[in-house]
Design a protein around this motif. Sequence first.
Motif, PDB file in Angstrom:
ATOM      1  N   LEU A 175       2.130  -2.422  -0.252  1.00  0.00           N
ATOM      2  CA  LEU A 175       3.097  -2.036   0.759  1.00  0.00           C
ATOM      3  C   LEU A 175       2.281  -1.484   1.922  1.00  0.00           C
ATOM      4  O   LEU A 175       1.652  -0.428   1.792  1.00  0.00           O
ATOM      5  CB  LEU A 175       4.025  -0.978   0.190  1.00  0.00           C
ATOM      6  CG  LEU A 175       5.498  -1.172   0.526  1.00  0.00           C
ATOM      7  CD1 LEU A 175       6.378  -0.569  -0.539  1.00  0.00           C
ATOM      8  CD2 LEU A 175       5.789  -0.600   1.896  1.00  0.00           C
TER       9      LEU A 175
ATOM     10  N   LEU B 129       3.272   7.069   4.899  1.00  0.00           N
ATOM     11  CA  LEU B 129       4.209   6.274   4.098  1.00  0.00           C
ATOM     12  C   LEU B 129       5.597   6.906   4.153  1.00  0.00           C
ATOM     13  O   LEU B 129       5.746   8.108   4.372  1.00  0.00           O
ATOM     14  CB  LEU B 129       3.710   6.187   2.652  1.00  0.00           C
ATOM     15  CG  LEU B 129       3.585   7.492   1.841  1.00  0.00           C
ATOM     16  CD1 LEU B 129       4.913   7.921   1.228  1.00  0.00           C
ATOM     17  CD2 LEU B 129       2.566   7.277   0.734  1.00  0.00           C
ATOM     18  N   ASN B 130       6.611   6.074   3.921  1.00  0.00           N
ATOM     19  CA  ASN B 130       7.988   6.539   3.910  1.00  0.00           C
ATOM     20  C   ASN B 130       8.507   6.546   2.470  1.00  0.00           C
ATOM     21  O   ASN B 130       8.727   5.483   1.873  1.00  0.00           O
ATOM     22  CB  ASN B 130       8.829   5.594   4.779  1.00  0.00           C
ATOM     23  CG  ASN B 130      10.287   5.986   4.798  1.00  0.00           C
ATOM     24  OD1 ASN B 130      10.722   6.846   4.034  1.00  0.00           O
ATOM     25  ND2 ASN B 130      11.046   5.325   5.667  1.00  0.00           N
TER      26      ASN B 130
ATOM     27  N   LEU C  76      11.301   6.982   1.101  1.00  0.00           N
ATOM     28  CA  LEU C  76      12.556   6.256   0.898  1.00  0.00           C
ATOM     29  C   LEU C  76      12.305   4.759   0.745  1.00  0.00           C
ATOM     30  O   LEU C  76      12.916   4.089  -0.099  1.00  0.00           O
ATOM     31  CB  LEU C  76      13.479   6.516   2.088  1.00  0.00           C
ATOM     32  CG  LEU C  76      14.971   6.573   1.753  1.00  0.00           C
ATOM     33  CD1 LEU C  76      15.271   7.768   0.845  1.00  0.00           C
ATOM     34  CD2 LEU C  76      15.776   6.663   3.049  1.00  0.00           C
ATOM     35  N   GLU C  77      11.373   4.265   1.548  1.00  0.00           N
ATOM     36  CA  GLU C  77      11.023   2.846   1.491  1.00  0.00           C
ATOM     37  C   GLU C  77      10.437   2.499   0.114  1.00  0.00           C
ATOM     38  O   GLU C  77      10.734   1.455  -0.473  1.00  0.00           O
ATOM     39  CB  GLU C  77      10.005   2.554   2.603  1.00  0.00           C
ATOM     40  CG  GLU C  77       9.756   1.096   2.881  1.00  0.00           C
ATOM     41  CD  GLU C  77       8.638   0.892   3.907  1.00  0.00           C
ATOM     42  OE1 GLU C  77       8.034  -0.193   3.925  1.00  0.00           O
ATOM     43  OE2 GLU C  77       8.348   1.857   4.670  1.00  0.00           O
ATOM     44  N   ILE C  78       9.602   3.383  -0.394  1.00  0.00           N
ATOM     45  CA  ILE C  78       8.973   3.167  -1.703  1.00  0.00           C
ATOM     46  C   ILE C  78      10.058   3.187  -2.791  1.00  0.00           C
ATOM     47  O   ILE C  78      10.049   2.369  -3.728  1.00  0.00           O
ATOM     48  CB  ILE C  78       7.923   4.263  -2.010  1.00  0.00           C
ATOM     49  CG1 ILE C  78       7.031   4.564  -0.810  1.00  0.00           C
ATOM     50  CG2 ILE C  78       7.115   3.894  -3.251  1.00  0.00           C
ATOM     51  CD1 ILE C  78       6.148   3.466  -0.353  1.00  0.00           C
ATOM     52  N   LYS C  79      10.969   4.112  -2.632  1.00  0.00           N
ATOM     53  CA  LYS C  79      12.056   4.238  -3.604  1.00  0.00           C
ATOM     54  C   LYS C  79      12.847   2.916  -3.673  1.00  0.00           C
ATOM     55  O   LYS C  79      13.093   2.378  -4.760  1.00  0.00           O
ATOM     56  CB  LYS C  79      12.957   5.381  -3.161  1.00  0.00           C
ATOM     57  CG  LYS C  79      14.104   5.695  -4.103  1.00  0.00           C
ATOM     58  CD  LYS C  79      14.817   6.958  -3.627  1.00  0.00           C
ATOM     59  CE  LYS C  79      16.148   7.135  -4.353  1.00  0.00           C
ATOM     60  NZ  LYS C  79      16.842   8.360  -3.881  1.00  0.00           N
ATOM     61  N   HIS C  80      13.211   2.410  -2.508  1.00  0.00           N
ATOM     62  CA  HIS C  80      13.953   1.151  -2.479  1.00  0.00           C
ATOM     63  C   HIS C  80      13.133   0.016  -3.067  1.00  0.00           C
ATOM     64  O   HIS C  80      13.646  -0.820  -3.802  1.00  0.00           O
ATOM     65  CB  HIS C  80      14.371   0.814  -1.038  1.00  0.00           C
ATOM     66  CG  HIS C  80      15.365   1.783  -0.500  1.00  0.00           C
ATOM     67  ND1 HIS C  80      15.502   2.063   0.850  1.00  0.00           N
ATOM     68  CD2 HIS C  80      16.269   2.586  -1.132  1.00  0.00           C
ATOM     69  CE1 HIS C  80      16.438   2.974   1.017  1.00  0.00           C
ATOM     70  NE2 HIS C  80      16.919   3.312  -0.163  1.00  0.00           N
ATOM     71  N   TYR C  81      11.858  -0.006  -2.763  1.00  0.00           N
ATOM     72  CA  TYR C  81      10.982  -1.051  -3.275  1.00  0.00           C
ATOM     73  C   TYR C  81      10.967  -1.020  -4.802  1.00  0.00           C
ATOM     74  O   TYR C  81      11.079  -2.062  -5.467  1.00  0.00           O
ATOM     75  CB  TYR C  81       9.563  -0.878  -2.713  1.00  0.00           C
ATOM     76  CG  TYR C  81       8.672  -2.053  -3.024  1.00  0.00           C
ATOM     77  CD1 TYR C  81       8.526  -3.106  -2.122  1.00  0.00           C
ATOM     78  CD2 TYR C  81       7.979  -2.130  -4.236  1.00  0.00           C
ATOM     79  CE1 TYR C  81       7.723  -4.196  -2.416  1.00  0.00           C
ATOM     80  CE2 TYR C  81       7.170  -3.211  -4.535  1.00  0.00           C
ATOM     81  CZ  TYR C  81       7.052  -4.240  -3.619  1.00  0.00           C
ATOM     82  OH  TYR C  81       6.266  -5.326  -3.908  1.00  0.00           O
TER      83      TYR C  81
ATOM     84  N   VAL D 257       1.492   0.076   5.494  1.00  0.00           N
ATOM     85  CA  VAL D 257       2.055   0.951   6.510  1.00  0.00           C
ATOM     86  C   VAL D 257       1.148   0.846   7.730  1.00  0.00           C
ATOM     87  O   VAL D 257      -0.073   0.726   7.589  1.00  0.00           O
ATOM     88  CB  VAL D 257       2.109   2.408   5.990  1.00  0.00           C
ATOM     89  CG1 VAL D 257       2.650   3.353   7.053  1.00  0.00           C
ATOM     90  CG2 VAL D 257       2.949   2.476   4.715  1.00  0.00           C
TER      91      VAL D 257
END
Lengths: 386, 386
Positions: free
Chosen positions: A108, A116-117, A119-124, A110
């Motif tokens: 991922l 890093l975000n 929330l983005e990792i969570k969704h991933y 950035v």
Amino acid sequence: MLQDQMLLRIPGPSPIPPSVQRAMSRPMIGHRGQETSNMLKNIAPGLQRIFGTTQDVVILTGSGTAGLEAAVVNIVKPGDEVLVIVTGAFGERFSKICEAYNITVQSLNVEWGEALNPLEIKHYLQEHPEIKAVFSTYCETSTGVLNPIKELAQAVREVSDALIVVDGVSCVGGVETRMDDWGIDVLVTGSQKAFMLPAGLAFIAASERAWTIIENNPQPRYYMDLVRYRDNLLKDTTPFTPALSLLFGLEQVLQLVDQEGVEQVNARHILMMNMTRAAFRALGIPLLTSDKDASPTVSAVKPEDFDAEAFRKVIKHEFGLIVAGGQQHLSGKIFRIGHMGYCSPADVLQTISAMEIGLLKVGKEIELGKGTAAAQQVYLNEGVLV
Amino acid sequence: MLQDQMLLRIPGPSPIPPSVQRAMSRPMIGHRGQETSNMLKNIAPGLQRIFGTTQDVVILTGSGTAGLEAAVVNIVKPGDEVLVIVTGAFGERFSKICEAYNITVQSLNVEWGEALNPLEIKHYLQEHPEIKAVFSTYCETSTGVLNPIKELAQAVREVSDALIVVDGVSCVGGVETRMDDWGIDVLVTGSQKAFMLPAGLAFIAASERAWTIIENNPQPRYYMDLVRYRDNLLKDTTPFTPALSLLFGLEQVLQLVDQEGVEQVNARHILMMNMTRAAFRALGIPLLTSDKDASPTVSAVKPEDFDAEAFRKVIKHEFGLIVAGGQQHLSGKIFRIGHMGYCSPADVLQTISAMEIGLLKVGKEIELGKGTAAAQQVYLNEGVLV
């Protein structure tokens, strides 16, 4: 020019305190004797305090990268899929190590200079339940970004059982680190940054659930087998001959940290970051990272109207002042100032005031003393360190 | 506060360069072996270059004061009348040594903070033909005055055969010194100031006519008998066991001086003086001495509207920055900044920028960065050092 003076302000290796230098020149001892055992016993609680963990912190003799590789070979095996969050050059290193062991890497990426975000990792991870471990970097040395590791760990744990592996090489020892509270599974750092030592030691701790996986991981390894290190540490010894001089130094470093206090050490690093950033802001020279994403240990500056490499050359030539350049696609476009470990607010003032001269010498029009004054003002506003 | 950092900016002892520190920790050797002889042979030309003499420069193991006493006991004897020019605390020391040996001392006192007037000395000697020697101080450490020794020697020689004895302890090695050209008869200095070494060595050279007097002086002496030192030096040895570690360090110091160049070393000291003085002038804080009388190695500052001792306490507490107070009647009224030896323009910038914070903290209203900017400007105007 005054000979034999170097003002080393790269983001590691960092300067060594005189008392640590003296400690490292103690006469050699046997690594199986009582003196070494006593030393290892002495060292353990200090390392745990800095890591924010009650787990054992094992000591590998090797570079920081050896520590990162140890994390990889102990917690994953070929066929496993992992997520590597790449925020700069050191994020990429995790990918390369995993790939060398035939681990399937999902990356991922950035934008360099941003954090890093979570929330983005969570969704991933919600979309990729196959991920066994998430690799990330606490401070991305190549950009001066401090990733929000606490929030990352929380976000990951909400949606996944993936282990959270953190490269803390260029910040642990200088920034707040609460491995247990935050739920980090494997934390790695090295000796040559905020730890005020030469390179040569890697420190690694693992959570309870990480140890379960490590113990049952069939991945072949010998020197990097963390189980050996932990089992030996419980007997106040090491599996292989350790770099004893560096351990002499580490013992003294931990005493200095204890004298200053871990929280005060972290506060000093934040102060030095704020002083540095205020200076460049006052001089009208852009910083690579936002205030929110900035690391207390290293600041990246992105000149618009002067040449970063010419500037680095001038300050080295005039003052023996060494800062780092950019890496990969940022090469020639940024310079990076280390303010970590054996570095004080007075050292930051010296760095900035010398740099102001360097800026004029490369043709950047600035008002002399303006950056220094901004840094001084930050010190006066925030600097209750003593 | 960052532990284990001290910014030592007193007018000596001064900081030790790392390579000198390393040299001094070399394993011990025998003082009668070939290695010591080779070292003494190596050291000789470097000392002569710094002294500006073709005479032998002998090395006494002792404090600077031992060197001053050696000058006294070798060139005068009880019953002799001498003139001591007192421009501060260290001028007085010559008087006390002479009095301890029942030498008749005539004193010429100069207002502390001002330099001696060669013309005045000339007139004094015209009226006092009985004077056998004139004792003076090159840099008066207690006030930051550099006395005009070249002009003094010229004035004395025009009217008298009195020997000219100079205490160069706090400046030789950092300021232009031409013992032979200027006609100095005895020049003494110590290791802990511009020589970048710990205290423990005194260096002494004498002119041809001084040696004649020394050789025929019946004054009892043993350890301080300069003839013994010279005779041994001709055989590349010493009369008594020397402080070998300090000699290891001295050998390295002379190499550093050679790399930088004696003239460049002196130019650096003038630059550091000018930077320091410009800073305090810009901040509106009085200097004790005039520009003409100021020493390149130490600057004395005389605050009018803040407490010098409170200021010293604050900068020590905040930054580990140590400067000296005043001596005797100047105690509490001035502070003195050493900028000599292992000290660079970047160190001066650090000292000034940290001091600006200290000034605000003791209630002195200044504009932050203004002193730093003035020092930076001096560097930009004058600083072609590399």
